[in-house]
Design an enzyme around this catalytic site. Structure first.
Site, PDB file in Angstrom:
ATOM      1  N   HIS A  50       0.832  -1.207   0.000  1.00 36.37           N
ATOM      2  CA  HIS A  50       0.000   0.000   0.000  1.00 36.37           C
ATOM      3  C   HIS A  50       0.872   1.264   0.000  1.00 36.37           C
ATOM      4  CE1 HIS A  50      -4.020  -1.812   1.611  1.00 36.37           C
ATOM      5  NE2 HIS A  50      -3.530  -2.465   0.583  1.00 36.37           N
ATOM      6  N   TYR A  92      -8.873   4.676   8.540  1.00 42.06           N
ATOM      7  CA  TYR A  92      -8.979   4.883   9.983  1.00 42.06           C
ATOM      8  C   TYR A  92      -9.977   6.017  10.176  1.00 42.06           C
ATOM      9  CZ  TYR A  92      -4.449   2.474  10.635  1.00 42.06           C
ATOM     10  OH  TYR A  92      -3.428   1.559  10.652  1.00 42.06           O
ATOM     11  N   PRO A 109      -3.418  -0.994  19.530  1.00 36.96           N
ATOM     12  CA  PRO A 109      -3.261  -1.498  18.160  1.00 36.96           C
ATOM     13  C   PRO A 109      -3.359  -0.441  17.054  1.00 36.96           C
ATOM     14  CG  PRO A 109      -5.409  -2.099  19.062  1.00 36.96           C
ATOM     15  CD  PRO A 109      -4.648  -1.473  20.177  1.00 36.96           C
ATOM     16  N   TYR A 120       4.362   6.009  10.416  1.00 39.53           N
ATOM     17  CA  TYR A 120       3.507   4.892   9.993  1.00 39.53           C
ATOM     18  C   TYR A 120       4.300   3.867   9.176  1.00 39.53           C
ATOM     19  CZ  TYR A 120      -0.902   2.745   8.459  1.00 39.53           C
ATOM     20  OH  TYR A 120      -1.940   1.879   8.237  1.00 39.53           O
TER      21      TYR A 120
HETATM   22  C1  PHB Z   1      -5.173  -5.131  10.899  1.00 41.48           C
HETATM   23  O1  PHB Z   1      -5.189  -5.362   9.681  1.00 41.48           O
HETATM   24  O2  PHB Z   1      -5.516  -5.976  11.724  1.00 41.48           O
HETATM   25  C2  PHB Z   1      -4.742  -3.790  11.368  1.00 41.48           C
HETATM   26  C3  PHB Z   1      -4.259  -2.878  10.453  1.00 41.48           C
HETATM   27  C4  PHB Z   1      -3.860  -1.624  10.888  1.00 41.48           C
HETATM   28  C5  PHB Z   1      -3.949  -1.306  12.230  1.00 41.48           C
HETATM   29  C6  PHB Z   1      -4.393  -2.225  13.142  1.00 41.48           C
HETATM   30  C7  PHB Z   1      -4.801  -3.476  12.725  1.00 41.48           C
HETATM   31  O3  PHB Z   1      -3.561  -0.068  12.620  1.00 41.48           O
END
Ligand code: PHB
Ligand code: APR
Length: 411
Positions: free
Chosen positions: A74, A204, A295, A387
């Site tokens: 990505h 997000y 997470p 990131y």
């Molecule tokens: C996931 O794909 O589980 C995932 C992706 C990005 C995140 C957290 C979890 O910031």
């Protein structure tokens, strides 16, 4: 039974498995002790976003055959505020860095297969480490039980890769340890759904009803999350409610979220935690045994791999050049990066979640961060850099300061 190996590794999560495989590429032997059955270790659902640094380490370990075929690369990521979307062009803002979507579970399966293919005794499943001793001498020992019997593994070094609930961290005397902890007043409810992702890039979303995330596992399987309350159980979230909240929170004009059968549901608490030091004598902690992050931003696996890479390099300096300099600097070498990642994970979490305990003043500050992102390329660049993963200089304790001076500020 007593037996010997060079590096005794507790835990067959990503940290322990990667360390074992990296050491193997350099002819250093190890034994991984894992208290769960293989099938359990290979089926735990975790995040699925790999930094370039992580992919590079997996490549060094020879573990990227399937990742290269199936990983989704990505170039960007989307942040949404109450339906207004802002794309962060990761590749453009970071001079070409990208992230790869590939589930942690698959990383674990690949590493286990590789390690067992080369040496079927190198990972012992259902082997529970119960105590570690001799850490201040030259031959530390891990005591463990396997198939109803007690055993002792004597080694040169012990790698504590046994996660947050393991025993390795407890082997460091309490009076030498400092811990830092923050628990967030919300959880994530995560689902795996049998439906093609409705987006090419991760979304997000902050919404006044709470956070949501649209991620993916493959062109056929979507991974989605909604913020829920700490008191919620899965019974509070029937499938219809999950989809309805996802539609609202992720929604934007002219876009619909495709729904499909939910294959799995879990609730994850959110926590930040750091324990220092990460070394005591010949014990080295890596990954979740030393620190955990919420997470948001998927840094847990990437931090674990960064620690493991550093530990591997330091062990090789010891085995190949007889130098303990890097081993002695292990805690310091990891900590600068650990705190940077902690700050980023906390920032993303705080910016994207609805927190009903916040004052209206703080809620305005939260909204203002989004306005800054939309209007300032510099603000987006900071997010993009964190990131995609920190530059290598963060992993060595050396900064990129113009004058060549190291600048590390301590709290
Ligand atoms: C996931 O794909 O589980 C995932 C992706 C990005 C995140 C957290 C979890 O910031
Ligand atoms: N003896 C043997 N094995 C143990 C013991 C013990 N006493 N205690 C724990 N373990 C095992 C666990 O069963 C688990 O398989 O250690 C392993 C630790 O793995 P992880 O928790 O995956 O930790 P780590 O390898 O550091 O990876 C960190 O995993 O939890 C996620 O979000 C986290 O992405 C991050 C990554």
């Amino acid at each position: 039974m007593n037996h010997h190996t060079q590096v005794g590794i507790i835990g067959a999560g990503p940290s322990g498995l990667l360390l074992a495989q990296l050491l193997h590429t350099q002819g250093i032997n190890s034994v991984v002790l894992e208290n769960r059955p293989r099938q359990r270790v290979e089926s735990r659902q975790r995040a699925g976003l790999l930094e370039q640094n992580t992919v590079d380490r997996l490549r060094q370990a020879g573990a990227t055959d399937r990742l290269d075929r199936e990983g989704l690369v990505h170039d960007g990521v989307i942040l949404s505020y109450n339906g207004h979307r802002h794309r962060i062009d990761l590749a453009h803002l970071t001079g070409g860095s990208r992230v790869t979507i590939y589930a942690q579970t698959e990383v674990v399966k690949d590493l286990i297969q590789l390690r067992l293919h080369e040496d079927e005794q190198s990972i012992l499943f259902e082997a529970e480490a119960t105590a570690i001793d001799g850490l201040d001498g030259y031959a530390p020992a891990i005591h463990y039980t396997h198939q109803g019997e007690n055993h002792t593994l004597i080694c040169d070094f012990v790698a504590g890769c046994d996660g947050f609930h393991g025993i390795a961290r407890q082997a460091i005397p309490a009076h030498l340890t400092t811990t830092y902890d923050k628990v967030y007043p919300y959880c994530w409810l995560g689902i795996l759904a049998k439906v093609p992702p409705s987006t090419d890039e991760l979304i997000y979303a902050y919404h006044d009803r709470g956070f949501a995330l649209h991620s993916m596992r493959s062109p056929e399987i979507s991974r989605l999350y909604v913020q829920c309350d700490v008191t919620d159980t899965l019974d509070d979230w029937p499938d219809e409610r999950i989809w309805a909240e996802l539609q609202l929170r992720l929604g934007t004009a002219g876009w619909t979220l495709a729904e499909g059968p939910i294959l799995e549901k879990t609730i994850t608490p959110m926590r930040s935690f750091v324990s220092e030091p990460m070394q005591f004598g010949r014990l080295f902690l890596a990954g979740d045994s030393a620190h955990i992050v919420p997470p948001t931003g998927a840094k847990g696996l990437n931090m674990a791999v960064a620690d493991t890479g550093y530990l591997f390099d330091a062990l090789m300096r010891w085995y190949q050049a007889g130098s303990s300099l890097e081993l002695d600097a292990y805690t310091a070498g990891c900590m600068r990066r650990v705190w940077r990642v902690q700050e980023f994970s906390n920032f993303m979490t705080d910016m994207l979640h609805r927190d009903s305990t916040k004052s209206s003043f703080d809620a305005h500050l939260q909204a203002s961060r989004f306005n800054q992102l939309v209007n300032s390329e510099a603000a987006s660049t900071v997010i993009a850099e964190n990131y995609v993963g920190l530059a290598a200089s963060w992993a060595t304790g050396v900064t990129g300061s113009e004058h060549g001076q190291s600048t590390t500020f301590h709290a």
